[in-house]
Design a protein around this motif. Structure first.
Motif, PDB file in Angstrom:
ATOM      1  N   LYS A  19      -5.416  -5.144   2.515  1.00 45.42           N
ATOM      2  CA  LYS A  19      -4.410  -4.364   3.236  1.00 45.42           C
ATOM      3  C   LYS A  19      -3.038  -4.828   2.769  1.00 45.42           C
ATOM      4  O   LYS A  19      -2.714  -6.008   2.866  1.00 45.42           O
ATOM      5  CB  LYS A  19      -4.562  -4.544   4.740  1.00 45.42           C
ATOM      6  CG  LYS A  19      -5.859  -3.951   5.257  1.00 45.42           C
ATOM      7  CD  LYS A  19      -5.941  -3.993   6.745  1.00 45.42           C
ATOM      8  CE  LYS A  19      -7.246  -3.322   7.163  1.00 45.42           C
ATOM      9  NZ  LYS A  19      -7.226  -2.872   8.513  1.00 45.42           N
ATOM     10  N   VAL A  28       1.122  -0.803   4.772  1.00 45.62           N
ATOM     11  CA  VAL A  28       1.648   0.210   3.860  1.00 45.62           C
ATOM     12  C   VAL A  28       0.505   0.955   3.183  1.00 45.62           C
ATOM     13  O   VAL A  28       0.559   2.164   3.016  1.00 45.62           O
ATOM     14  CB  VAL A  28       2.568  -0.430   2.795  1.00 45.62           C
ATOM     15  CG1 VAL A  28       3.105   0.614   1.833  1.00 45.62           C
ATOM     16  CG2 VAL A  28       3.704  -1.183   3.458  1.00 45.62           C
ATOM     17  N   TRP A  29      -0.516   0.238   2.773  1.00 43.87           N
ATOM     18  CA  TRP A  29      -1.678   0.847   2.136  1.00 43.87           C
ATOM     19  C   TRP A  29      -2.880  -0.064   2.299  1.00 43.87           C
ATOM     20  O   TRP A  29      -2.748  -1.239   2.618  1.00 43.87           O
ATOM     21  CB  TRP A  29      -1.441   1.142   0.654  1.00 43.87           C
ATOM     22  CG  TRP A  29      -0.793   0.031  -0.121  1.00 43.87           C
ATOM     23  CD1 TRP A  29       0.520  -0.055  -0.475  1.00 43.87           C
ATOM     24  CD2 TRP A  29      -1.401  -1.166  -0.614  1.00 43.87           C
ATOM     25  NE1 TRP A  29       0.763  -1.221  -1.155  1.00 43.87           N
ATOM     26  CE2 TRP A  29      -0.401  -1.930  -1.263  1.00 43.87           C
ATOM     27  CE3 TRP A  29      -2.675  -1.686  -0.580  1.00 43.87           C
ATOM     28  CZ2 TRP A  29      -0.648  -3.151  -1.863  1.00 43.87           C
ATOM     29  CZ3 TRP A  29      -2.927  -2.914  -1.182  1.00 43.87           C
ATOM     30  CH2 TRP A  29      -1.917  -3.621  -1.816  1.00 43.87           C
ATOM     31  N   THR A  30      -4.051   0.512   2.085  1.00 48.14           N
ATOM     32  CA  THR A  30      -5.301  -0.229   2.157  1.00 48.14           C
ATOM     33  C   THR A  30      -6.112   0.088   0.911  1.00 48.14           C
ATOM     34  O   THR A  30      -6.140   1.235   0.474  1.00 48.14           O
ATOM     35  CB  THR A  30      -6.102   0.169   3.415  1.00 48.14           C
ATOM     36  OG1 THR A  30      -5.275  -0.026   4.562  1.00 48.14           O
ATOM     37  CG2 THR A  30      -7.366  -0.650   3.562  1.00 48.14           C
ATOM     38  N   ARG A  42      -6.775   3.263  -3.304  1.00 44.75           N
ATOM     39  CA  ARG A  42      -5.814   2.999  -2.225  1.00 44.75           C
ATOM     40  C   ARG A  42      -5.687   4.258  -1.387  1.00 44.75           C
ATOM     41  O   ARG A  42      -5.672   5.368  -1.914  1.00 44.75           O
ATOM     42  CB  ARG A  42      -4.422   2.687  -2.802  1.00 44.75           C
ATOM     43  CG  ARG A  42      -4.165   1.292  -3.160  1.00 44.75           C
ATOM     44  CD  ARG A  42      -2.690   1.055  -3.523  1.00 44.75           C
ATOM     45  NE  ARG A  42      -1.973   2.212  -4.018  1.00 44.75           N
ATOM     46  CZ  ARG A  42      -1.876   2.558  -5.307  1.00 44.75           C
ATOM     47  NH1 ARG A  42      -2.462   1.839  -6.238  1.00 44.75           N
ATOM     48  NH2 ARG A  42      -1.190   3.621  -5.661  1.00 44.75           N
ATOM     49  N   ASP A  43      -5.515   4.084  -0.108  1.00 42.53           N
ATOM     50  CA  ASP A  43      -5.359   5.255   0.761  1.00 42.53           C
ATOM     51  C   ASP A  43      -4.012   5.941   0.576  1.00 42.53           C
ATOM     52  O   ASP A  43      -3.797   7.037   1.077  1.00 42.53           O
ATOM     53  CB  ASP A  43      -5.582   4.892   2.229  1.00 42.53           C
ATOM     54  CG  ASP A  43      -4.627   3.829   2.744  1.00 42.53           C
ATOM     55  OD1 ASP A  43      -3.795   3.313   1.958  1.00 42.53           O
ATOM     56  OD2 ASP A  43      -4.721   3.501   3.940  1.00 42.53           O
ATOM     57  N   SER A  44      -3.116   5.336  -0.186  1.00 44.47           N
ATOM     58  CA  SER A  44      -1.802   5.937  -0.426  1.00 44.47           C
ATOM     59  C   SER A  44      -1.766   6.775  -1.708  1.00 44.47           C
ATOM     60  O   SER A  44      -0.726   7.315  -2.063  1.00 44.47           O
ATOM     61  CB  SER A  44      -0.737   4.839  -0.509  1.00 44.47           C
ATOM     62  OG  SER A  44      -1.029   3.946  -1.568  1.00 44.47           O
ATOM     63  N   GLU A  45      -2.892   6.901  -2.389  1.00 48.26           N
ATOM     64  CA  GLU A  45      -2.935   7.697  -3.615  1.00 48.26           C
ATOM     65  C   GLU A  45      -2.902   9.186  -3.282  1.00 48.26           C
ATOM     66  O   GLU A  45      -3.211   9.584  -2.164  1.00 48.26           O
ATOM     67  CB  GLU A  45      -4.187   7.344  -4.418  1.00 48.26           C
ATOM     68  CG  GLU A  45      -4.146   5.919  -4.925  1.00 48.26           C
ATOM     69  CD  GLU A  45      -5.298   5.586  -5.828  1.00 48.26           C
ATOM     70  OE1 GLU A  45      -5.499   6.311  -6.818  1.00 48.26           O
ATOM     71  OE2 GLU A  45      -5.986   4.601  -5.551  1.00 48.26           O
TER      72      GLU A  45
END
Length: 77
Positions: A19, A28-30, A42-45
């Motif tokens: 994380k 911010v992301w995981t 990453r979940d932010s992709e």
């Protein structure tokens, strides 16, 4: 994350790797990893990467299907 964006493995096959936190300690992301197909994301992709239905078909895999190994691991020993 409910399923793998690459092979659609169920949530019980997905583990949280890391994380990422900002300077304030806010998430911010995981980073996730699929135990079925070894995909990491990453979940932010962008959705084109992490949404199975938006991924190009070429990048999807079927964990039940055999995929030939290009360079056998024995060559690394």
């Amino acid at each position: 994350m409910s399923t793998c964006p690459r092979c659609q493995a169920e949530e019980n096959k997905i583990r949280t790797e890391h994380k990422g936190l900002n300077a304030k300690g806010e998430l911010v992301w995981t980073i996730f990893n699929c135990e079925s197909c070894a995909f990491t994301w990453r979940d932010s992709e962008p959705a084109s990467t992490i949404d199975y239905n938006k991924r190009e078909e070429f990048f999807r895999v079927d964990p039940e299907k055999y995929y030939p190994v290009i360079m056998p691991p024995a060559q690394y020993k």
